[in-house]
Design a protein around this motif. Structure first.
Motif, PDB file in Angstrom:
ATOM      1  N   VAL A  26      16.135  -1.884  -0.608  1.00 46.54           N
ATOM      2  CA  VAL A  26      14.674  -1.921  -0.523  1.00 46.54           C
ATOM      3  C   VAL A  26      14.149  -3.305  -0.872  1.00 46.54           C
ATOM      4  O   VAL A  26      14.569  -3.908  -1.858  1.00 46.54           O
ATOM      5  N   PHE A  27      13.219  -3.770  -0.044  1.00 42.02           N
ATOM      6  CA  PHE A  27      12.404  -4.939  -0.382  1.00 42.02           C
ATOM      7  C   PHE A  27      11.005  -4.414  -0.615  1.00 42.02           C
ATOM      8  O   PHE A  27      10.393  -3.831   0.277  1.00 42.02           O
ATOM      9  N   SER A  28      10.497  -4.596  -1.836  1.00 41.80           N
ATOM     10  CA  SER A  28       9.157  -4.136  -2.198  1.00 41.80           C
ATOM     11  C   SER A  28       8.201  -5.318  -2.180  1.00 41.80           C
ATOM     12  O   SER A  28       8.343  -6.250  -2.975  1.00 41.80           O
ATOM     13  N   VAL A  29       7.232  -5.281  -1.269  1.00 41.26           N
ATOM     14  CA  VAL A  29       6.240  -6.357  -1.215  1.00 41.26           C
ATOM     15  C   VAL A  29       5.513  -6.458  -2.546  1.00 41.26           C
ATOM     16  O   VAL A  29       5.299  -7.552  -3.065  1.00 41.26           O
ATOM     17  N   ASN A  49       0.803  -1.216   0.000  1.00 40.26           N
ATOM     18  CA  ASN A  49       0.000   0.000   0.000  1.00 40.26           C
ATOM     19  C   ASN A  49       0.841   1.275   0.000  1.00 40.26           C
ATOM     20  O   ASN A  49       0.328   2.349  -0.297  1.00 40.26           O
ATOM     21  N   ALA A  50       2.107   1.180   0.340  1.00 42.36           N
ATOM     22  CA  ALA A  50       2.982   2.351   0.258  1.00 42.36           C
ATOM     23  C   ALA A  50       3.359   2.621  -1.196  1.00 42.36           C
ATOM     24  O   ALA A  50       3.612   3.753  -1.569  1.00 42.36           O
ATOM     25  N   GLY A  51       3.384   1.570  -2.006  1.00 43.55           N
ATOM     26  CA  GLY A  51       3.519   1.746  -3.438  1.00 43.55           C
ATOM     27  C   GLY A  51       4.888   1.467  -4.021  1.00 43.55           C
ATOM     28  O   GLY A  51       5.915   1.667  -3.388  1.00 43.55           O
ATOM     29  N   VAL A  52       4.838   1.021  -5.240  1.00 42.03           N
ATOM     30  CA  VAL A  52       6.046   0.670  -5.970  1.00 42.03           C
ATOM     31  C   VAL A  52       6.878   1.911  -6.308  1.00 42.03           C
ATOM     32  O   VAL A  52       8.107   1.849  -6.349  1.00 42.03           O
ATOM     33  N   PHE A  53       6.234   3.065  -6.501  1.00 41.43           N
ATOM     34  CA  PHE A  53       6.988   4.281  -6.804  1.00 41.43           C
ATOM     35  C   PHE A  53       7.838   4.721  -5.615  1.00 41.43           C
ATOM     36  O   PHE A  53       8.941   5.231  -5.786  1.00 41.43           O
ATOM     37  N   TYR A 105       1.407   9.015  -4.805  1.00 43.45           N
ATOM     38  CA  TYR A 105       2.798   8.635  -4.586  1.00 43.45           C
ATOM     39  C   TYR A 105       3.718   9.845  -4.512  1.00 43.45           C
ATOM     40  O   TYR A 105       4.706   9.834  -3.767  1.00 43.45           O
ATOM     41  N   THR A 106       3.407  10.903  -5.247  1.00 43.30           N
ATOM     42  CA  THR A 106       4.267  12.090  -5.201  1.00 43.30           C
ATOM     43  C   THR A 106       4.258  12.704  -3.800  1.00 43.30           C
ATOM     44  O   THR A 106       5.296  13.169  -3.321  1.00 43.30           O
ATOM     45  N   LEU A 128      10.007  -0.968   8.219  1.00 44.14           N
ATOM     46  CA  LEU A 128       8.777  -1.128   7.449  1.00 44.14           C
ATOM     47  C   LEU A 128       8.165   0.229   7.141  1.00 44.14           C
ATOM     48  O   LEU A 128       8.001   1.060   8.039  1.00 44.14           O
ATOM     49  N   ILE A 129       7.823   0.451   5.878  1.00 46.60           N
ATOM     50  CA  ILE A 129       7.068   1.635   5.460  1.00 46.60           C
ATOM     51  C   ILE A 129       5.708   1.155   4.990  1.00 46.60           C
ATOM     52  O   ILE A 129       5.614   0.323   4.080  1.00 46.60           O
ATOM     53  N   THR A 130       4.636   1.678   5.600  1.00 45.75           N
ATOM     54  CA  THR A 130       3.292   1.206   5.304  1.00 45.75           C
ATOM     55  C   THR A 130       2.275   2.325   5.489  1.00 45.75           C
ATOM     56  O   THR A 130       2.546   3.315   6.172  1.00 45.75           O
TER      57      THR A 130
END
Length: 117
Positions: free
Chosen positions: A24-27, A8-12, A81-82, A50-52
């Motif tokens: 970075v590990f991107s879920v 939910n934090a986003g791929v960007f 995302y910006t 964790l960033i969420t």
């Protein structure tokens, strides 16, 4: 510094952090669909912050007593995302040394730190 970026934090956000030189590990990219228990355990076991945007992680840390290496909970009204990147840039520039082992709640107007361990 190592960040585990929740779906939910986003791929960007994950891409931006990598561009800044962070590990970075991107879920979303690497383990889409894994459950919150697995995410927080992975973050702890592998020493990720964790960033969420998922407030359920607050319950996991405070009510269920899950250990963590640091959680940044984004509670933003503007979820684009910006805006996430803009806010995270401020957090990293001003408070990077305080992120480890802290639960950090971030809004557009304030940052609140809480030590949980």
């Amino acid at each position: 510094m190592r960040f585990l970026v929740d779906e939910n934090a986003g791929v960007f956000v994950a891409h931006w952090l990598r561009e800044k030189g962070y590990e970075v590990f991107s879920v979303y990219e690497q383990a889409r669909g894994i459950d919150d228990d697995t995410i927080i355990q992975k973050a702890f076991d592998e020493n990720w912050i964790l960033i969420t945007s998922d407030k359920d992680f607050g319950e996991k840390v405070y009510r269920d007593q899950y250990p963590h290496r640091g959680v940044i909970l984004l509670r933003l009204e503007n979820d684009r995302y910006t805006n996430k990147i803009h806010i995270l840039q401020q957090v990293l520039e001003k408070y990077i040394e305080k992120l480890v082992d802290n639960f950090v709640v971030v809004t557009e107007t304030k940052i609140r730190f809480a030590t949980t361990q």
